[in-house]
Design a protein around this motif. Structure first.
Motif, short mmCIF file in Angstrom:
data_model
loop_
_atom_site.label_atom_id
_atom_site.label_comp_id
_atom_site.label_asym_id
_atom_site.label_seq_id
_atom_site.Cartn_x
_atom_site.Cartn_y
_atom_site.Cartn_z
N LEU A 134 -3.00 -13.40 56.90
CA LEU A 134 -2.51 -13.97 58.16
C LEU A 134 -1.06 -14.41 58.05
O LEU A 134 -0.24 -14.14 58.94
N VAL A 135 -0.73 -15.08 56.94
CA VAL A 135 0.65 -15.53 56.76
C VAL A 135 1.59 -14.34 56.74
O VAL A 135 2.63 -14.31 57.42
N ALA A 136 1.24 -13.30 55.96
CA ALA A 136 2.12 -12.13 55.85
C ALA A 136 2.25 -11.42 57.19
O ALA A 136 3.34 -10.99 57.57
N THR A 137 1.16 -11.32 57.94
CA THR A 137 1.21 -10.64 59.24
C THR A 137 2.13 -11.39 60.19
O THR A 137 2.97 -10.80 60.88
N ILE A 138 1.98 -12.70 60.23
CA ILE A 138 2.78 -13.50 61.17
C ILE A 138 4.24 -13.53 60.75
O ILE A 138 5.14 -13.49 61.58
N PHE A 139 4.51 -13.56 59.46
CA PHE A 139 5.90 -13.63 59.00
C PHE A 139 6.62 -12.27 59.10
O PHE A 139 7.82 -12.23 59.32
N TYR A 140 5.87 -11.17 58.93
CA TYR A 140 6.55 -9.89 58.75
C TYR A 140 6.30 -8.85 59.83
O TYR A 140 7.01 -7.86 59.89
N LEU A 141 5.29 -9.00 60.63
CA LEU A 141 4.94 -7.91 61.55
C LEU A 141 5.10 -8.30 63.02
O LEU A 141 4.48 -7.67 63.88
N ARG A 142 5.87 -9.31 63.31
CA ARG A 142 6.08 -9.66 64.72
C ARG A 142 6.97 -8.62 65.38
O ARG A 142 7.84 -8.02 64.73
N ALA A 143 6.76 -8.43 66.67
CA ALA A 143 7.56 -7.46 67.42
C ALA A 143 8.97 -8.00 67.62
O ALA A 143 9.18 -9.22 67.58
N PRO A 144 9.96 -7.13 67.86
CA PRO A 144 11.31 -7.61 68.14
C PRO A 144 11.31 -8.58 69.31
O PRO A 144 10.70 -8.33 70.34
N GLY A 145 12.02 -9.69 69.14
CA GLY A 145 12.09 -10.70 70.19
C GLY A 145 10.99 -11.74 70.12
O GLY A 145 11.08 -12.78 70.77
#
Lengths: 599, 130
Positions: free
Chosen positions: A199-210
C-alpha cells in the motif's frame, strides 16, 4: 504474462469527447491468461485479490458471529449447560481471534484497500502484484490454520485473543490448540506486513499525474496511515508470538518467572501491537465514512486537511498508549499513558466535527450506505466516550475486566468494522460487480442491526457496573444479572436477523441483477470514472486531476473547482447552483454529460 | 516526494520525542526500544526519500499542474498472472504445520518454497509464464 502499461492520454480535453474512442482503441488492455479456478489461483490483479480477501473475511465474520450467538445462548441462563466451561473458553478465544485478526482488519486493508486504493490514485495495479497475491495466500492459509484449531486433539486455543503469558505457556495451556493459534497469526501477520508495504509503495509511486498527496481521497490517506501503523505494530506481534512459541517448546523462559523471564514483557509487546491494532481496524473505516458522507450529502468533504492531520494524530497517539490496557498491573506509568489516551479524544472530536460539517446543510440522500454511516457515528461516539472513561486510571481500576470493557470495545469495533464496513460494501458493491444491492433490503439490514446493536451492548455496560466479570460461562443467580443477559442475547439474535437479510440481498441481487452503470451515486473520486466493474488494469483514460474529487469535477464542468477545504459553491437553489445528476435525478448513471467511460 | 519524506520524517520525530519522554519518565526498557525502533522505521525511508527528492525534484504526481498527457508512456511492467505466489503460500503453510504437527512437513515445505523462488525468478527473467 507481463503487461507493459502505458498511461492514457485524455486529460482536460472535455470539449472533444470523440478523442476517447480513439484512445480506447489504442489502449485496450484485455485480460489474458487462465480462466476459472486457475484464474483465481494465479491472478495478480488487485481487484481479484481484493475481492478474494473480502469474500474470505465475510465468511469468517459469519462463522465468528455464530460463535457469538452460541455464547449468548449460554449466558441467557446463569447455570446453562449448553457449553462446558472449557468449550466456552475456546469459543470466546476463537470469536475474538477471528473477528480481530481475520475479519475486521483484512476486510479493510486486504479487501477494500486492495480493490479501491489503486483505483483512487489512478494506478493500473498495486506496486508489487505478486507480493500482493502472496499476501492473500498467507491470509487464506492462516485463516484455514485458525479454523483447524477446532479439530485438533484437545480443542482450540482457550486463552483469549490476547494470549497472555503465563496462561498461554505450555504448562497452563498444553496441546496443539495454542500452537496452531500461534502459527495462524504468524501467517496472517506476514500477510498484513506485505500488504502494508504494498500500500505504501502504491500510494507513493503509482499516483496519476496531478494526484498530489493533498488531492488523494481521504480513504487513501487513511490507508496510507494504516499501512504505516501495520508496519510498526505487526512485526512486534509476530516477534512476541515466536518468543511465546519458543517458551512453549524450546525451553526458553522469556515470559515465565521461574526461568527469570517476565510475563509483563508479553503484555508490553502484545499491547504495543494491540492498541495500534484497534486503529488499524478503525482508520480504514473512518476513511470509508469520509468517502460516503460527501457523496450522499452532495457536498465536498468539510475540512479535508483537518481530516488528514486528525488521522495522523490519532495514529501517532495510538502508538503511545499501549499500557492503558495494563493499568491494573501496577507497574506502568499511569500519568503518561492516561494523558496520551485522553488526548486521542481531540483528533477524534475533530473528525466528528468535520463529519457533521460535511452533512450540515447538505442534500442528504437516505440510502443504505448513508444510514450505515450515521449508525457508525452514533455507535462510535458511544464507544469513544466510554473509552475516555477507561482512559482514567481510577475508573479503569473499578471496571477493569468486567463487561463494561466488553461493551466498550464491541461498540468501538462493531461501530467501525460492521457499520462503516458494510456501509462501504453497499457503497462500492456497484463498482465491484456493476450491479446494485437492493436498497430497501439494505435498510432492513441496517435497522435490524442498529436496534440489535443497542439492545445487545447497552445492558453489558450495566452488567459491568454491577460487577459481572468477562469471560465467565456461568454466574450466580442472586445478583440480578440474568435479565440484562437475556436482553443482550435477544439483541444478538436481532443482529443475526439483520445479517440474514444481507445474505438474502446478496443472493437476490446476484440472481436478479439491477445494473448499476459506472457511477450510480454521482461519486467524487477516481474509481467512479472507470467502468463497473473496472477493466483489466483499471483505466482506459483518466480525467484531469485538479482537486480531490476529479470525477465530480469532470461530470460538473460548470461548478467551480477549488482546492481542498476552500470549495465555495453556490448553495442549492440559488442562481449558479449545479444541476443534480445521477442517482437522485435519474439522468443516467454516468454523470450528466455521458462522457464517462464506456464498457 | 517531499511530502512523502516529510510524512515519514514526522513519524521519526514523533517516536523519537515520545521515546525520550517515555524513557526519562519510566525507565522501562521494552517500550522504549519499541518506540526507538519505530523512530528508525520513519527515519530511514524518510531520509532516503528526501535524498532522492533533492536529486530528482518534483515528479508528475507531486505537481498540482501536471496533466495526464505529460505522463504518457510506460508506467511499469505488471505481471498479469503467476502461479508462484500460490505455491510460495502453500510452502509457508506447510512450514508452520511442521512446527505444529511434525518435522516431516518441512520436506514438502522446502520443495514448494524452492520451486516457487526458482519459478518466480525465471518468470521475471523470461517476461512471464502461465
Amino acid at each position: 504474462m507481463t503487461d507493459l502499461i502505458d498511461t492514457t492520454l485524455t486529460g482536460g480535453d472535455i470539449g472533444h469527447p470523440g478523442v476517447f474512442e480513439e484512445v480506447e482503441a489504442a489502449h485496450e488492455h484485455p485480460e489474458h491468461g487462465p480462466t476459472g479456478i486457475l484464474k483465481w489461483l494465479t491472478s495478480t490483479d488487485h481487484k481479484v485479490i481484493g475481492m478474494s480477501y473480502m469474500i474470505t473475511a465475510v465468511v469468517l465474520f459469519y462463522i465468528a458471529g455464530v460463535l457469538a450467538l452460541v455464547m449468548r445462548l449460554q449466558l441467557a441462563s446463569p447455570t446453562s449447560s449448553l457449553l462446558s466451561l472449557s468449550a466456552y473458553n475456546q469459543l470466546f478465544t476463537m470469536h475474538g481471534s477471528i473477528m480481530m485478526y481475520l475479519f475486521a482488519g483484512p476486510f479493510a486493508f486486504g479487501g477494500l484497500a486492495n480493490f479501491i486504493v489503486p483505483l483512487q490514485v489512478g494506478a493500473p495495479d498495486m506496486a508489487f502484484p505478486r507480493l500482493n497475491a502472496l499476501s492473500y495466500w498467507l491470509f487464506l492459509t492462516g485463516s484455514i490454520t485458525m479454523i483447524m484449531d477446532f479439530f485438533v486433539r484437545g480443542g482450540a486455543a482457550a486463552f483469549g485473543w490476547v494470549a497472555y503469558a503465563p496462561l498461554s505457556e505450555a504448562t497452563n495451556s498444553p496441546g496443539l490448540g495454542g500452537d496452531i493459534w500461534i502459527m495462524a497469526l504468524v501467517l496472517t501477520g506476514f500477510s498484513a506486513i506485505f500488504t502494508g508495504v504494498n500500500l505504501v509503495a502504491t500510494i507513493f509511486y503509482l499516483r496519476a499525474p496531478g494526484m498530489t498527496m493533498f488531492r488523494m481521497p481521504i480513504f487513501t490517506w487513511n490507508m496510507l496511515v494504516t499501512a504505516i501503523l501495520i508496519l510498526i505494530a505487526f512485526p512486534v506481534l509476530t516477534s512476541a508470538l515466536v518468543m511465546l512459541f519458543c517458551d512453549r517448546h524450546f525451553g526458553t523462559h522469556i515470559f515465565t518467572v521461574q526461568g527469570g523471564g517476565s510475563p509483563i514483557l508479553y503484555q508490553h509487546l502484545f499491547w504495543f501491537f494491540g492498541h495500534p491494532e484497534v486503529y488499524i481496524l478503525a482508520l480504514p473505516y473512518f476513511g470509508v465514512v469520509t468517502e460516503i458522507l460527501p457523496v450522499f450529502s452532495r457536498k465536498p468533504v468539510f475540512g479535508y486537511k483537518g481530516m488528514v492531520f486528525a488521522t495522523m494524530a490519532i495514529a501517532a497517539l495510538s502508538t503511545g498508549v499501549w499500557a492503558h490496557h495494563m493499568f491494573t498491573t501496577g507497574v506502568v506509568l499511569l500519568p503518561f499513558f492516561s494523558l496520551l489516551s485522553l488526548l486521542i479524544a481531540v483528533p477524534t472530536g475533530i473528525k466528528f466535527f468535520n463529519w457533521i460539517g460535511t452533512m450540515w446543510r447538505g442534500q442528504l440522500t437516505m440510502k443504505a450506505p448513508l444510514l450505515f454511516c450515521i449508525g457508525f457515528l452514533i455507535a462510535f461516539l458511544m464507544g469513544g466516550i466510554t473509552g475516555v472513561i477507561l482512559a482514567s486510571p481510577p475508573l479503569d481500576f473499578f471496571v477493569h475486566d468486567t463487561y463494561f470493557v466488553v461493551a466498550h470495545f464491541h461498540q468501538v469495533l462493531f461501530g467501525t468494522a460492521v457499520f462503516a464496513g458494510f456501509a462501504g460494501l453497499y457503497y462500492w458493491y456497484p463498482k465491484f460487480f456493476g450491479r446494485m444491492l437492493r436498497d430497501h433490503l439494505g435498510k432492513w439490514h441496517f435497522w435490524l442491526t442498529f436496534i440489535g446493536f443497542w439492545i445487545t451492548f447497552m445492558p453489558q455496560y450495566v452488567l459491568g457496573l454491577m460487577g459481572m466479570p468477562r469471560r465467565v460461562a456461568t454466574y450466580p443467580t442472586n445478583l440480578g444479572w440474568q435479565s440484562w443477559n437475556i436482553a443482550s442475547t435477544v439483541g444478538a439474535f436481532l443482529i443475526a436477523a439483520g445479517f440474514a437479510v444481507l445474505l438474502y440481498n446478496l443472493w437476490i441481487s446476484w440472481r436478479e441483477p439491477i445494473l448499476a452503470g459506472d457511477n450510480p451515486w454521482d461519486g467524487h473520486t477516481l474509481e467512479w470514472f472507470t467502468t463497473s466493474p473496472p477493466p483489466h488494469h483499471n483505466y482506459l483514460h483518466l480525467p484531469p486531476i485538479r482537486s480531490e474529487r476529479p470525477t465530480w469535477d469532470y461530470n460538473h464542468p460548470d461548478a467551480p473547482t477549488v482546492g481542498h477545504g476552500k470549495q465555495v459553491r453556490p448553495r442549492p437553489g440559488t442562481p449558479g447552483a449545479p444541476a443534480l445528476v445521477g442517482a437522485r435525478s435519474g439522468e443516467g448513471s454516468n454523470g450528466s454529460d455521458g462522457r464517462s467511460t464506456t464498457r | 516526494m517531499k511530502i512523502e519524506s516529510y510524512f515519514l520524517l514526522g513519524v521519526a520525530a514523533f517516536f523519537g520525542l515520545i521515546g525520550i519522554i517515555y524513557w526519562v519518565t519510566s525507565y522501562e526498557q521494552a517500550g522504549t526500544m519499541m518506540l526507538i525502533g519505530s523512530c528508525f522505521l520513519g527515519l530511514l525511508p524518510g531520509a532516503y526519500y528526501l535524498f532522492w527528492h533533492r536529486r530528482m525534484g518534483n515528479r508528475l504526481e507531486d505537481r498540482p499542474d501536471a496533466t495526464i498527457e505529460e505522463g504518457a508512456g510506460r508506467v511499469d511492467a505488471f505481471p498479469s498472472s503467476s502461479i508462484w505466489p500460490f505455491v510460495l503460500g502453500l510452502g509457508a503453510f506447510a512450514t508452520v504445520l511442521a512446527f505444529a504437527f511434525g518435522v516431516w512437513f518441512i520436506f514438502p515445505a522446502a520443495a514448494l518454497i524452492i520451486s516457487a523462488l526458482v519459478g518466480a525468478t525465471l518468470e521475471s527473467r523470461r517476461g512471464g509464464t502461465v
